[in-house]
Motif scaffolding. Structure first.
Motif, PDB file in Angstrom:
ATOM      1  N   ILE A 117      -8.304  -0.711  -0.535  1.00 42.67           N
ATOM      2  CA  ILE A 117      -7.836  -1.995  -0.001  1.00 42.67           C
ATOM      3  C   ILE A 117      -6.331  -2.142  -0.226  1.00 42.67           C
ATOM      4  CG2 ILE A 117      -7.974  -4.503  -0.282  1.00 42.67           C
ATOM      5  CD1 ILE A 117     -10.945  -4.115  -0.997  1.00 42.67           C
ATOM      6  N   LEU A 118      -5.867  -1.725  -1.415  1.00 44.65           N
ATOM      7  CA  LEU A 118      -4.439  -1.802  -1.714  1.00 44.65           C
ATOM      8  C   LEU A 118      -3.630  -0.907  -0.777  1.00 44.65           C
ATOM      9  CD1 LEU A 118      -4.477  -1.781  -5.629  1.00 44.65           C
ATOM     10  CD2 LEU A 118      -3.932  -3.710  -4.122  1.00 44.65           C
ATOM     11  N   VAL A 119      -4.152   0.286  -0.501  1.00 50.60           N
ATOM     12  CA  VAL A 119      -3.462   1.212   0.403  1.00 50.60           C
ATOM     13  C   VAL A 119      -3.353   0.616   1.800  1.00 50.60           C
ATOM     14  CG1 VAL A 119      -3.584   3.457   1.553  1.00 50.60           C
ATOM     15  CG2 VAL A 119      -4.112   3.277  -0.872  1.00 50.60           C
ATOM     16  N   VAL A 120      -4.466   0.094   2.296  1.00 49.37           N
ATOM     17  CA  VAL A 120      -4.477  -0.492   3.639  1.00 49.37           C
ATOM     18  C   VAL A 120      -3.527  -1.687   3.709  1.00 49.37           C
ATOM     19  CG1 VAL A 120      -5.899  -1.675   5.352  1.00 49.37           C
ATOM     20  CG2 VAL A 120      -6.814   0.307   4.132  1.00 49.37           C
ATOM     21  N   ALA A 121      -3.534  -2.518   2.665  1.00 48.49           N
ATOM     22  CA  ALA A 121      -2.640  -3.676   2.628  1.00 48.49           C
ATOM     23  C   ALA A 121      -1.176  -3.236   2.637  1.00 48.49           C
ATOM     24  CB  ALA A 121      -2.929  -4.527   1.395  1.00 48.49           C
ATOM     25  N   ALA A 122      -0.883  -2.183   1.867  1.00 54.76           N
ATOM     26  CA  ALA A 122       0.487  -1.671   1.814  1.00 54.76           C
ATOM     27  C   ALA A 122       0.903  -1.106   3.167  1.00 54.76           C
ATOM     28  CB  ALA A 122       0.602  -0.590   0.734  1.00 54.76           C
ATOM     29  N   ILE A 123      -0.006  -0.417   3.828  1.00 57.54           N
ATOM     30  CA  ILE A 123       0.286   0.146   5.151  1.00 57.54           C
ATOM     31  C   ILE A 123       0.629  -0.972   6.138  1.00 57.54           C
ATOM     32  CG2 ILE A 123      -0.711   1.357   7.130  1.00 57.54           C
ATOM     33  CD1 ILE A 123      -2.386   2.975   5.131  1.00 57.54           C
ATOM     34  N   VAL A 124      -0.169  -2.028   6.098  1.00 60.93           N
ATOM     35  CA  VAL A 124       0.065  -3.157   7.004  1.00 60.93           C
ATOM     36  C   VAL A 124       1.411  -3.810   6.715  1.00 60.93           C
ATOM     37  CG1 VAL A 124      -0.731  -5.453   7.684  1.00 60.93           C
ATOM     38  CG2 VAL A 124      -2.388  -3.599   7.362  1.00 60.93           C
ATOM     39  N   LEU A 125       1.697  -4.054   5.438  1.00 64.14           N
ATOM     40  CA  LEU A 125       2.950  -4.709   5.063  1.00 64.14           C
ATOM     41  C   LEU A 125       4.166  -3.878   5.463  1.00 64.14           C
ATOM     42  CD1 LEU A 125       2.043  -6.129   1.528  1.00 64.14           C
ATOM     43  CD2 LEU A 125       2.459  -7.429   3.621  1.00 64.14           C
ATOM     44  N   VAL A 126       4.119  -2.584   5.170  1.00 62.74           N
ATOM     45  CA  VAL A 126       5.239  -1.705   5.519  1.00 62.74           C
ATOM     46  C   VAL A 126       5.404  -1.612   7.033  1.00 62.74           C
ATOM     47  CG1 VAL A 126       6.110   0.673   5.429  1.00 62.74           C
ATOM     48  CG2 VAL A 126       5.118  -0.369   3.383  1.00 62.74           C
ATOM     49  N   SER A 127       4.298  -1.499   7.745  1.00 67.03           N
ATOM     50  CA  SER A 127       4.354  -1.393   9.210  1.00 67.03           C
ATOM     51  C   SER A 127       4.967  -2.647   9.827  1.00 67.03           C
ATOM     52  CB  SER A 127       2.948  -1.173   9.772  1.00 67.03           C
ATOM     53  OG  SER A 127       2.386   0.032   9.285  1.00 67.03           O
ATOM     54  N   VAL A 128       4.550  -3.807   9.334  1.00 61.13           N
ATOM     55  CA  VAL A 128       5.111  -5.073   9.826  1.00 61.13           C
ATOM     56  C   VAL A 128       6.594  -5.156   9.487  1.00 61.13           C
ATOM     57  CG1 VAL A 128       5.063  -7.582   9.563  1.00 61.13           C
ATOM     58  CG2 VAL A 128       2.920  -6.305   9.753  1.00 61.13           C
ATOM     59  N   GLY A 129       6.925  -4.729   8.255  1.00 53.86           N
ATOM     60  CA  GLY A 129       8.324  -4.758   7.842  1.00 53.86           C
ATOM     61  C   GLY A 129       9.197  -3.866   8.703  1.00 53.86           C
ATOM     62  N   ILE A 130       8.718  -2.660   8.986  1.00 48.80           N
ATOM     63  CA  ILE A 130       9.470  -1.735   9.835  1.00 48.80           C
ATOM     64  C   ILE A 130       9.682  -2.330  11.218  1.00 48.80           C
ATOM     65  CG2 ILE A 130       9.373   0.501  11.019  1.00 48.80           C
ATOM     66  CD1 ILE A 130       7.931   1.615   8.552  1.00 48.80           C
ATOM     67  N   TYR A 131       8.617  -2.928  11.766  1.00 46.14           N
ATOM     68  CA  TYR A 131       8.704  -3.522  13.106  1.00 46.14           C
ATOM     69  C   TYR A 131       9.715  -4.665  13.134  1.00 46.14           C
ATOM     70  CZ  TYR A 131       7.377  -6.128  17.271  1.00 46.14           C
ATOM     71  OH  TYR A 131       7.405  -6.808  18.467  1.00 46.14           O
ATOM     72  N   LYS A 132       9.640  -5.556  12.143  1.00 44.46           N
ATOM     73  CA  LYS A 132      10.529  -6.714  12.131  1.00 44.46           C
ATOM     74  C   LYS A 132      11.973  -6.306  11.859  1.00 44.46           C
ATOM     75  CE  LYS A 132       7.394 -10.507  11.161  1.00 44.46           C
ATOM     76  NZ  LYS A 132       7.182 -11.741  10.374  1.00 44.46           N
ATOM     77  N   PHE A 133      12.163  -5.401  10.907  1.00 42.96           N
ATOM     78  CA  PHE A 133      13.519  -4.957  10.597  1.00 42.96           C
ATOM     79  C   PHE A 133      14.142  -4.217  11.775  1.00 42.96           C
ATOM     80  CE2 PHE A 133      12.532  -4.817   5.785  1.00 42.96           C
ATOM     81  CZ  PHE A 133      12.868  -6.153   5.674  1.00 42.96           C
ATOM     82  N   SER A 134      13.309  -3.461  12.495  1.00 39.74           N
ATOM     83  CA  SER A 134      13.823  -2.702  13.642  1.00 39.74           C
ATOM     84  C   SER A 134      14.341  -3.630  14.737  1.00 39.74           C
ATOM     85  CB  SER A 134      12.731  -1.796  14.218  1.00 39.74           C
ATOM     86  OG  SER A 134      12.333  -0.814  13.283  1.00 39.74           O
ATOM     87  N   ARG A 135      13.706  -4.790  14.850  1.00 40.05           N
ATOM     88  CA  ARG A 135      14.109  -5.750  15.889  1.00 40.05           C
ATOM     89  C   ARG A 135      15.317  -6.581  15.491  1.00 40.05           C
ATOM     90  NH1 ARG A 135      10.570  -6.863  19.965  1.00 40.05           N
ATOM     91  NH2 ARG A 135      11.353  -8.996  20.113  1.00 40.05           N
ATOM     92  N   SER A 136      15.596  -6.621  14.192  1.00 43.20           N
ATOM     93  CA  SER A 136      16.728  -7.435  13.737  1.00 43.20           C
ATOM     94  C   SER A 136      17.624  -6.636  12.789  1.00 43.20           C
ATOM     95  CB  SER A 136      16.230  -8.693  13.037  1.00 43.20           C
ATOM     96  OG  SER A 136      15.395  -8.343  11.937  1.00 43.20           O
ATOM     97  N   ALA A 137      17.779  -5.333  13.082  1.00 48.08           N
ATOM     98  CA  ALA A 137      18.586  -4.476  12.220  1.00 48.08           C
ATOM     99  C   ALA A 137      20.031  -4.972  12.176  1.00 48.08           C
ATOM    100  CB  ALA A 137      18.543  -3.029  12.744  1.00 48.08           C
ATOM    101  N   VAL A 138      20.637  -4.804  11.009  1.00 48.78           N
ATOM    102  CA  VAL A 138      22.019  -5.270  10.844  1.00 48.78           C
ATOM    103  C   VAL A 138      23.005  -4.367  11.560  1.00 48.78           C
ATOM    104  CG1 VAL A 138      21.529  -6.414   8.676  1.00 48.78           C
ATOM    105  CG2 VAL A 138      22.262  -4.022   8.668  1.00 48.78           C
TER     106      VAL A 138
END
Length: 201
Positions: free
Chosen positions: A176-197
């Motif tokens: 469960i922790l692995v899956v949660a981490a995968i989701v969090l990182v994936s969302v983070g990558i997506y959001k950061f990619s759209r608003s990269a500095v």
């Protein structure tokens, strides 16, 4: 044509060093082959800087040179750490002008250093999972395309490995922790990619 020759010399030269070390039949000369690897890499970097063939070239050659260092010393972890660190120092002058390519190459150096720290395999899988996710997020946040792409792939591979390993455990908490981490990182990558500095190579 010059770019192709540059890559060919670097790759074939490192292969020659690996086979040369094997043919020497002694560990006493390993340092000479390792120093030759550093010199070859330094020459490659000067050629790469002159012709600027793109980020993929320096990343691939860096990874291959790290593999060469590991192959030369094989089980001598301390020597691998030392020469991998020295190889990383050669990349530092390129960080200002070629941020993405140099940062990605340095990230591979860090990965090699972590791999040869002697951490147990069970812990190492988790460390690589976290490290790959960290670099992927960093690449997305700073707009470093090579860093994001390379370590997103590595993060995905380490994530699949962890999911596979923990699928056979009776307790499902780690899964469960692995899956949660995968989701969090994936969302983070997506959001950061759209608003990269916008720090780009």
């Amino acid at each position: 044509m010059k770019k192709f020759i540059l890559y060919a010399v670097a790759i074939l030269g490192s292969i020659g060093l690996i086979y040369g070390e094997e043919m020497s039949g002694t560990d006493d000369k390993d340092w000479a082959f390792a120093v030759s690897t550093l010199l070859l890499f330094a020459l490659f970097l000067q050629g790469w800087k002159r012709w600027n063939p793109g980020g993929g070239g320096i990343i691939a050659v860096t990874a291959f040179m790290l593999f060469t260092v590991g192959s030369i010393f094989l089980l001598d972890e301390v020597s691998v750490l030392i020469y991998s660190f020295l190889l990383g120092l050669l990349l530092l002058p390129f960080c200002r002008r070629y941020r993405d390519a140099a940062a990605t190459s340095l990230a591979f150096v860090v990965a090699q250093l972590v791999l040869y720290t002697g951490i147990g395999n069970d812990i190492m899988v988790w460390v690589l999972f976290a490290m790959n996710g960290f670099f992927a997020l960093g690449g997305a946040y700073f707009g470093m395309i090579w860093l994001r792409r390379c370590f997103t792939v590595l993060f995905s591979m380490s994530a699949l490995l962890l999911v596979f390993i923990n699928s056979f455990n009776e307790g499902k908490l780690l899964l469960i922790l692995v899956v949660a981490a995968i989701v969090l990182v994936s969302v983070g990558i997506y959001k950061f990619s759209r608003s990269a500095v916008g720090l780009k190579e």
